[in-house]
Design a protein around this motif. Structure first.
Motif, PDB file in Angstrom:
ATOM      1  N   ASN A   1       5.469   9.874   3.282  1.00 60.23           N
ATOM      2  CA  ASN A   1       6.891   9.931   3.630  1.00 60.23           C
ATOM      3  C   ASN A   1       7.039   9.994   5.153  1.00 60.23           C
ATOM      4  O   ASN A   1       6.262  10.648   5.836  1.00 60.23           O
ATOM      5  CB  ASN A   1       7.558  11.167   3.025  1.00 60.23           C
TER       6      ASN A   1
ATOM      7  N   THR B   1      10.043  -0.959   2.771  1.00 60.47           N
ATOM      8  CA  THR B   1       9.694   0.209   1.966  1.00 60.47           C
ATOM      9  C   THR B   1      10.368   0.066   0.599  1.00 60.47           C
ATOM     10  O   THR B   1      11.564  -0.198   0.495  1.00 60.47           O
ATOM     11  CB  THR B   1      10.121   1.516   2.651  1.00 60.47           C
TER      12      THR B   1
ATOM     13  N   PRO C   1       0.803  -1.216   0.000  1.00 62.33           N
ATOM     14  CA  PRO C   1       0.000   0.000   0.000  1.00 62.33           C
ATOM     15  C   PRO C   1       0.844   1.278   0.000  1.00 62.33           C
ATOM     16  O   PRO C   1       1.989   1.288   0.443  1.00 62.33           O
ATOM     17  CB  PRO C   1      -0.812  -0.113   1.289  1.00 62.33           C
ATOM     18  N   THR C   2       0.242   2.332  -0.501  1.00 60.02           N
ATOM     19  CA  THR C   2       0.869   3.653  -0.492  1.00 60.02           C
ATOM     20  C   THR C   2       0.917   4.189   0.931  1.00 60.02           C
ATOM     21  O   THR C   2      -0.032   4.037   1.703  1.00 60.02           O
ATOM     22  CB  THR C   2       0.066   4.618  -1.381  1.00 60.02           C
ATOM     23  N   ILE C   3       2.040   4.811   1.293  1.00 60.24           N
ATOM     24  CA  ILE C   3       2.197   5.405   2.621  1.00 60.24           C
ATOM     25  C   ILE C   3       2.777   6.808   2.475  1.00 60.24           C
ATOM     26  O   ILE C   3       3.447   7.115   1.477  1.00 60.24           O
ATOM     27  CB  ILE C   3       3.136   4.559   3.505  1.00 60.24           C
TER      28      ILE C   3
ATOM     29  N   SER D   1      10.090   7.303   1.252  1.00 58.94           N
ATOM     30  CA  SER D   1       9.242   6.112   1.125  1.00 58.94           C
ATOM     31  C   SER D   1       7.839   6.503   0.657  1.00 58.94           C
ATOM     32  O   SER D   1       7.236   7.433   1.193  1.00 58.94           O
ATOM     33  CB  SER D   1       9.130   5.383   2.466  1.00 58.94           C
ATOM     34  N   THR D   2       7.332   5.780  -0.335  1.00 57.99           N
ATOM     35  CA  THR D   2       5.982   6.046  -0.837  1.00 57.99           C
ATOM     36  C   THR D   2       5.082   4.814  -0.788  1.00 57.99           C
ATOM     37  O   THR D   2       3.868   4.927  -0.938  1.00 57.99           O
ATOM     38  CB  THR D   2       6.036   6.555  -2.290  1.00 57.99           C
ATOM     39  N   SER D   3       5.657   3.636  -0.596  1.00 59.17           N
ATOM     40  CA  SER D   3       4.859   2.414  -0.459  1.00 59.17           C
ATOM     41  C   SER D   3       5.614   1.417   0.412  1.00 59.17           C
ATOM     42  O   SER D   3       6.838   1.500   0.555  1.00 59.17           O
ATOM     43  CB  SER D   3       4.557   1.797  -1.830  1.00 59.17           C
TER      44      SER D   3
END
Length: 202
Positions: free
Chosen positions: A99, A128, A95-97, A163-165
Protein backbone atom coordinates in the motif's frame (compact mmCIF):
# COMPACT_ATOMS: atom_id res chain seq x y z
CA UNK A 1 32.68 3.75 -17.64
CA UNK A 2 29.38 5.53 -17.31
CA UNK A 3 26.10 4.71 -19.02
CA UNK A 4 23.31 6.97 -20.36
CA UNK A 5 21.72 7.27 -16.90
CA UNK A 6 24.95 8.50 -15.36
CA UNK A 7 25.63 5.21 -13.58
CA UNK A 8 28.30 2.64 -14.25
CA UNK A 9 28.55 0.61 -17.44
CA UNK A 10 25.64 -1.86 -17.50
CA UNK A 11 27.38 -4.59 -19.47
CA UNK A 12 28.44 -6.48 -16.36
CA UNK A 13 24.89 -6.52 -15.05
CA UNK A 14 23.56 -7.61 -18.42
CA UNK A 15 25.97 -10.50 -18.74
CA UNK A 16 25.12 -11.68 -15.25
CA UNK A 17 21.46 -11.28 -16.10
CA UNK A 18 21.67 -13.98 -18.76
CA UNK A 19 22.54 -16.54 -16.08
CA UNK A 20 19.89 -15.70 -13.50
CA UNK A 21 17.61 -18.56 -12.46
CA UNK A 22 13.93 -18.27 -13.31
CA UNK A 23 12.87 -17.57 -9.73
CA UNK A 24 11.45 -14.01 -9.84
CA UNK A 25 11.43 -11.53 -8.37
CA UNK A 26 15.19 -11.49 -8.01
CA UNK A 27 17.10 -9.10 -5.76
CA UNK A 28 20.44 -7.80 -7.04
CA UNK A 29 22.35 -5.90 -4.39
CA UNK A 30 19.11 -4.79 -2.78
CA UNK A 31 17.44 -4.11 -6.14
CA UNK A 32 14.31 -6.02 -7.19
CA UNK A 33 12.41 -6.08 -10.47
CA UNK A 34 8.81 -6.96 -9.64
CA UNK A 35 8.05 -7.93 -13.25
CA UNK A 36 8.69 -11.66 -13.23
CA UNK A 37 9.52 -12.09 -16.92
CA UNK A 38 11.49 -9.06 -18.02
CA UNK A 39 13.47 -11.31 -20.39
CA UNK A 40 10.35 -11.98 -22.55
CA UNK A 41 11.01 -15.71 -22.08
CA UNK A 42 8.58 -18.02 -23.83
CA UNK A 43 7.86 -15.48 -26.56
CA UNK A 44 8.35 -16.06 -30.27
CA UNK A 45 6.73 -15.41 -33.61
CA UNK A 46 3.00 -15.32 -32.96
CA UNK A 47 3.43 -16.12 -29.25
CA UNK A 48 3.47 -13.70 -26.30
CA UNK A 49 6.05 -14.19 -23.55
CA UNK A 50 5.00 -16.10 -20.44
CA UNK A 51 2.94 -13.86 -18.17
CA UNK A 52 2.44 -11.13 -20.80
CA UNK A 53 -1.04 -10.54 -22.20
CA UNK A 54 -3.19 -8.28 -24.36
CA UNK A 55 -6.53 -6.77 -23.44
CA UNK A 56 -9.31 -4.33 -24.35
CA UNK A 57 -8.54 -4.69 -28.08
CA UNK A 58 -10.98 -2.70 -30.20
CA UNK A 59 -10.29 -2.33 -33.92
CA UNK A 60 -6.66 -3.16 -33.20
CA UNK A 61 -4.45 -6.22 -33.07
CA UNK A 62 -1.12 -7.23 -31.61
CA UNK A 63 1.19 -9.53 -33.60
CA UNK A 64 4.42 -10.84 -32.14
CA UNK A 65 7.06 -10.67 -34.86
CA UNK A 66 9.68 -12.45 -32.78
CA UNK A 67 12.28 -12.12 -30.05
CA UNK A 68 15.97 -11.31 -30.15
CA UNK A 69 18.80 -9.43 -28.47
CA UNK A 70 20.09 -5.94 -29.25
CA UNK A 71 22.91 -4.24 -27.32
CA UNK A 72 22.71 -7.10 -24.82
CA UNK A 73 19.00 -6.46 -24.17
CA UNK A 74 16.50 -9.28 -24.83
CA UNK A 75 13.53 -7.78 -26.69
CA UNK A 76 10.10 -8.64 -27.99
CA UNK A 77 9.33 -7.25 -31.46
CA UNK A 78 5.63 -6.56 -31.85
CA UNK A 79 3.35 -4.94 -34.42
CA UNK A 80 0.29 -3.00 -33.30
CA UNK A 81 -2.16 -2.54 -36.17
CA UNK A 82 -5.35 -0.47 -36.15
CA UNK A 83 -8.30 -0.74 -38.51
CA UNK A 84 -10.40 2.11 -37.10
CA UNK A 85 -11.22 3.91 -33.86
CA UNK A 86 -10.41 1.92 -30.77
CA UNK A 87 -7.37 0.89 -28.74
CA UNK A 88 -5.86 -1.80 -26.59
CA UNK A 89 -3.06 -2.77 -24.25
CA UNK A 90 -0.08 -5.10 -23.89
CA UNK A 91 0.56 -6.01 -20.27
CA UNK A 92 3.84 -7.22 -18.75
CA UNK A 93 2.07 -8.49 -15.63
CA UNK A 94 0.42 -7.16 -12.46
CA UNK A 95 2.81 -7.74 -9.57
CA UNK A 96 1.84 -7.36 -5.93
CA UNK A 97 2.88 -4.05 -4.34
CA UNK A 98 2.66 -2.61 -0.81
CA UNK A 99 0.00 0.00 0.00
CA UNK A 100 1.15 3.56 -0.79
CA UNK A 101 4.34 2.25 -2.39
CA UNK A 102 6.74 4.46 -4.31
CA UNK A 103 6.98 2.93 -7.80
CA UNK A 104 9.19 3.39 -10.85
CA UNK A 105 8.45 1.69 -14.17
CA UNK A 106 11.10 1.61 -16.90
CA UNK A 107 11.21 0.15 -20.39
CA UNK A 108 13.47 0.17 -23.44
CA UNK A 109 11.55 0.89 -26.65
CA UNK A 110 12.64 1.28 -30.27
CA UNK A 111 10.79 2.04 -33.49
CA UNK A 112 11.40 -0.67 -36.12
CA UNK A 113 8.95 0.31 -38.86
CA UNK A 114 5.64 2.05 -39.45
CA UNK A 115 4.62 5.17 -37.56
CA UNK A 116 2.36 6.46 -34.81
CA UNK A 117 0.03 8.08 -37.35
CA UNK A 118 -3.60 7.65 -36.24
CA UNK A 119 -2.54 6.63 -32.73
CA UNK A 120 -3.71 9.54 -30.60
CA UNK A 121 -2.20 7.93 -27.49
CA UNK A 122 0.70 5.47 -27.28
CA UNK A 123 2.09 5.19 -23.75
CA UNK A 124 3.44 2.82 -21.15
CA UNK A 125 1.96 3.16 -17.70
CA UNK A 126 1.22 1.82 -14.22
CA UNK A 127 -2.42 1.09 -13.32
CA UNK A 128 -3.23 0.10 -9.73
CA UNK A 129 -5.95 -2.52 -9.94
CA UNK A 130 -7.73 -2.02 -6.62
CA UNK A 131 -9.11 1.30 -7.88
CA UNK A 132 -8.30 1.26 -11.61
CA UNK A 133 -6.26 4.43 -11.29
CA UNK A 134 -3.54 5.32 -13.80
CA UNK A 135 -0.69 6.24 -11.49
CA UNK A 136 1.85 7.35 -14.08
CA UNK A 137 2.42 7.24 -17.83
CA UNK A 138 5.07 8.10 -20.42
CA UNK A 139 4.50 8.69 -24.13
CA UNK A 140 6.26 6.33 -26.54
CA UNK A 141 5.45 8.37 -29.65
CA UNK A 142 8.92 9.91 -29.64
CA UNK A 143 10.95 6.70 -29.85
CA UNK A 144 13.12 6.35 -32.95
CA UNK A 145 15.19 3.77 -34.83
CA UNK A 146 18.26 4.60 -32.71
CA UNK A 147 19.98 1.82 -30.78
CA UNK A 148 17.71 0.16 -28.24
CA UNK A 149 20.03 0.71 -25.29
CA UNK A 150 19.88 4.50 -25.81
CA UNK A 151 16.08 4.64 -25.49
CA UNK A 152 15.15 3.80 -21.92
CA UNK A 153 11.94 5.45 -20.78
CA UNK A 154 10.64 5.64 -17.23
CA UNK A 155 7.99 7.13 -14.99
CA UNK A 156 7.38 7.16 -11.27
CA UNK A 157 4.39 7.49 -8.98
CA UNK A 158 2.96 6.56 -5.59
CA UNK A 159 0.35 3.83 -5.18
CA UNK A 160 -2.92 4.43 -3.35
CA UNK A 161 -3.49 3.52 0.28
CA UNK A 162 -5.55 0.49 -0.80
CA UNK A 163 -3.43 -0.54 -3.79
CA UNK A 164 -2.25 -4.16 -3.68
CA UNK A 165 -1.16 -4.79 -7.29
CA UNK A 166 -0.05 -2.75 -10.28
CA UNK A 167 -0.57 -3.64 -13.94
CA UNK A 168 2.40 -2.54 -16.03
CA UNK A 169 1.47 -2.06 -19.67
CA UNK A 170 1.77 -0.38 -23.03
CA UNK A 171 -1.56 1.25 -23.84
CA UNK A 172 -2.82 2.95 -27.00
CA UNK A 173 -5.81 4.65 -28.58
CA UNK A 174 -6.26 4.60 -32.34
CA UNK A 175 -8.38 7.00 -34.38
CA UNK A 176 -8.05 5.28 -37.76
CA UNK A 177 -5.96 2.89 -39.82
CA UNK A 178 -2.36 2.61 -38.72
CA UNK A 179 0.50 0.24 -37.95
CA UNK A 180 3.68 0.47 -35.92
CA UNK A 181 6.33 -2.14 -35.11
CA UNK A 182 8.36 -1.76 -31.92
CA UNK A 183 11.06 -3.54 -29.99
CA UNK A 184 10.26 -3.62 -26.27
CA UNK A 185 12.88 -4.72 -23.76
CA UNK A 186 13.32 -5.26 -20.02
CA UNK A 187 10.14 -3.86 -18.46
CA UNK A 188 11.15 -3.14 -14.88
CA UNK A 189 9.01 -2.17 -11.88
CA UNK A 190 10.94 -1.08 -8.80
CA UNK A 191 9.86 0.33 -5.46
CA UNK A 192 11.98 3.45 -5.76
CA UNK A 193 11.96 6.89 -7.39
CA UNK A 194 14.36 6.28 -10.32
CA UNK A 195 15.36 3.20 -12.34
CA UNK A 196 18.49 1.21 -11.60
CA UNK A 197 20.49 -0.84 -14.16
CA UNK A 198 18.44 -3.52 -15.93
CA UNK A 199 17.46 -6.64 -13.99
CA UNK A 200 16.89 -9.33 -16.61
CA UNK A 201 14.97 -12.37 -15.39
CA UNK A 202 12.43 -14.92 -16.48
Amino acid sequence: VHGPLGGRDLRGDLMLGFHLPALPPIARGGRVNLIANSRAAGGGAGVLPTGWSTGSLTNSSVTVVGVGTENGLPYLEVTVAATGAGGGRLSFGAPTIPNSAQMCLSLYAKLVSGSFTNFSVFIFRIVTLADGTVRSSTALGGVTTADLNTQRQFNQSVAGASSTSARCEVNWSNTGVGSVTLRLAVPQLELRVAPTPPIIQG
